[in-house]
Motif scaffolding. Sequence first.
Motif, PDB file in Angstrom:
ATOM      1  N   LEU A 286      -7.580   8.968  30.323  1.00  0.00           N
ATOM      2  CA  LEU A 286      -9.021   9.198  30.413  1.00  0.00           C
ATOM      3  C   LEU A 286      -9.367  10.660  30.164  1.00  0.00           C
ATOM      4  CD1 LEU A 286      -9.868   6.982  33.533  1.00  0.00           C
ATOM      5  CD2 LEU A 286     -10.289   6.469  31.115  1.00  0.00           C
ATOM      6  N   GLU A 287      -8.504  11.555  30.645  1.00  0.00           N
ATOM      7  CA  GLU A 287      -8.715  12.984  30.388  1.00  0.00           C
ATOM      8  C   GLU A 287      -8.604  13.278  28.899  1.00  0.00           C
ATOM      9  OE1 GLU A 287      -6.613  17.287  31.364  1.00  0.00           O
ATOM     10  OE2 GLU A 287      -6.069  15.514  32.523  1.00  0.00           O
ATOM     11  N   LYS A 288      -7.647  12.616  28.244  1.00  0.00           N
ATOM     12  CA  LYS A 288      -7.476  12.804  26.798  1.00  0.00           C
ATOM     13  C   LYS A 288      -8.692  12.299  26.041  1.00  0.00           C
ATOM     14  CE  LYS A 288      -4.140  11.753  23.127  1.00  0.00           C
ATOM     15  NZ  LYS A 288      -2.838  11.095  22.812  1.00  0.00           N
ATOM     16  N   ILE A 289      -9.264  11.180  26.492  1.00  0.00           N
ATOM     17  CA  ILE A 289     -10.471  10.657  25.847  1.00  0.00           C
ATOM     18  C   ILE A 289     -11.626  11.632  25.991  1.00  0.00           C
ATOM     19  CG2 ILE A 289     -12.214   8.829  25.960  1.00  0.00           C
ATOM     20  CD1 ILE A 289      -9.991   6.896  26.757  1.00  0.00           C
ATOM     21  N   GLY A 293     -11.727  12.167  22.427  1.00  0.00           N
ATOM     22  CA  GLY A 293     -12.292  10.901  21.990  1.00  0.00           C
ATOM     23  C   GLY A 293     -11.278   9.774  21.988  1.00  0.00           C
ATOM     24  N   TYR A 294     -11.782   8.549  21.972  1.00  0.00           N
ATOM     25  CA  TYR A 294     -10.933   7.364  22.038  1.00  0.00           C
ATOM     26  C   TYR A 294     -10.004   7.264  20.834  1.00  0.00           C
ATOM     27  CZ  TYR A 294      -9.610   2.436  22.478  1.00  0.00           C
ATOM     28  OH  TYR A 294      -8.905   1.267  22.592  1.00  0.00           O
ATOM     29  N   SER A 295     -10.447   7.735  19.688  1.00  0.00           N
ATOM     30  CA  SER A 295      -9.652   7.622  18.461  1.00  0.00           C
ATOM     31  C   SER A 295      -8.364   8.436  18.521  1.00  0.00           C
ATOM     32  CB  SER A 295     -10.477   8.064  17.248  1.00  0.00           C
ATOM     33  OG  SER A 295     -10.882   9.417  17.384  1.00  0.00           O
ATOM     34  N   LEU A 304      -2.212   0.218  27.166  1.00  0.00           N
ATOM     35  CA  LEU A 304      -2.152   0.432  28.611  1.00  0.00           C
ATOM     36  C   LEU A 304      -3.544   0.449  29.219  1.00  0.00           C
ATOM     37  CD1 LEU A 304      -0.575   1.030  31.184  1.00  0.00           C
ATOM     38  CD2 LEU A 304      -0.584   3.452  30.559  1.00  0.00           C
ATOM     39  N   LEU A 305      -4.492   1.080  28.540  1.00  0.00           N
ATOM     40  CA  LEU A 305      -5.865   1.131  29.031  1.00  0.00           C
ATOM     41  C   LEU A 305      -6.473  -0.264  29.063  1.00  0.00           C
ATOM     42  CD1 LEU A 305      -7.805   3.382  29.956  1.00  0.00           C
ATOM     43  CD2 LEU A 305      -8.737   3.405  27.648  1.00  0.00           C
TER      44      LEU A 305
END
Length: 312
Positions: A286-289, A293-295, A304-305
């Motif tokens: 979630l931190e990476k998103i 962004g999701y891409s 996993l998400l």
Amino acid sequence: MFGQQQPQRNTGEILKKIFFSNTVLSRLILINTIIYLLVKIIGLFAYLFMVNHGDGVILSLIGKYMALPSDLSLLAAKPWTVFTYMFLQEEFFHILFNIIMLYFGGLIFLEYLSPSKLLWTYILGGLSGAAFFVLAFNIFPVFEQIRGDAVALGASASVLAIIIVVATYVPDYTIQLILFGRIKLKYLALIFILIDVLSIQAGNPGGHIAHLGGAFWGFIYATYLRKGNNFLDFGRFLSSLKFPSFGLKRKAAKFETTRPKSGRPLTDDAYNEKRAEMQEEIDLILEKISRSGYSSLTKEEKDLLFKSSNKK
């Protein structure tokens, strides 16, 4: 040193947390401490029984086998020293300073990144420091006369790599220094690097060069992490390598709540531990998103998400 509010604890509890917690950070500190104590204990027996140290080089019996030589022929005879030197300290204030910096730097690191990344930052920061040390002593003519005797030892390159990672990853993180007040981590990291650069001529050039090698790796690694690993996913690549766990948990991507192959159901503690592992991985995703962004997610992270959302 780092002015974060902590609940009041007695000295015994604090020391137990630092040295005997089931964490990567605690294990790294404990390994360094054990090796230091072995150096001192064996050195005491060597002194009492008058073991001849020979050529007068100020190195313990253990240090002669663990310290990293700069001479390539000596290094070829002791290749393991590129790894062992980063756990070897022979002076009290050397290990005290490294443990303090490792502990507080590691705590900040673990606020944002995983324990496996901390372990690999320590190891690869140390290896980068070893590379800088050996290359410098074999490239620059100024070191030719001392190359045969020069050795590197200490966790400083690994510790500086950890500090540079967090200083690059969260540059505006503010800490409270006892004598200097509040300062952003990026400025503290720059001060450390500047001190090492300016100290190369002042004494212990090999140590300061090794520090810069650790800092170099820390900056490169954190730069890729800030970009969401779009170019090369160092974190996932490193975490997938086989390495002694030092208390590391299994990768959360393998989380399962079904009955294990043994046929026995999971205990409540085991189930909760697996849930905690998965939640740690989800938080990182979630931190990476939020950053990229999701891409920017890999296929495994998206899977996993998706599995996590279906379990709720």
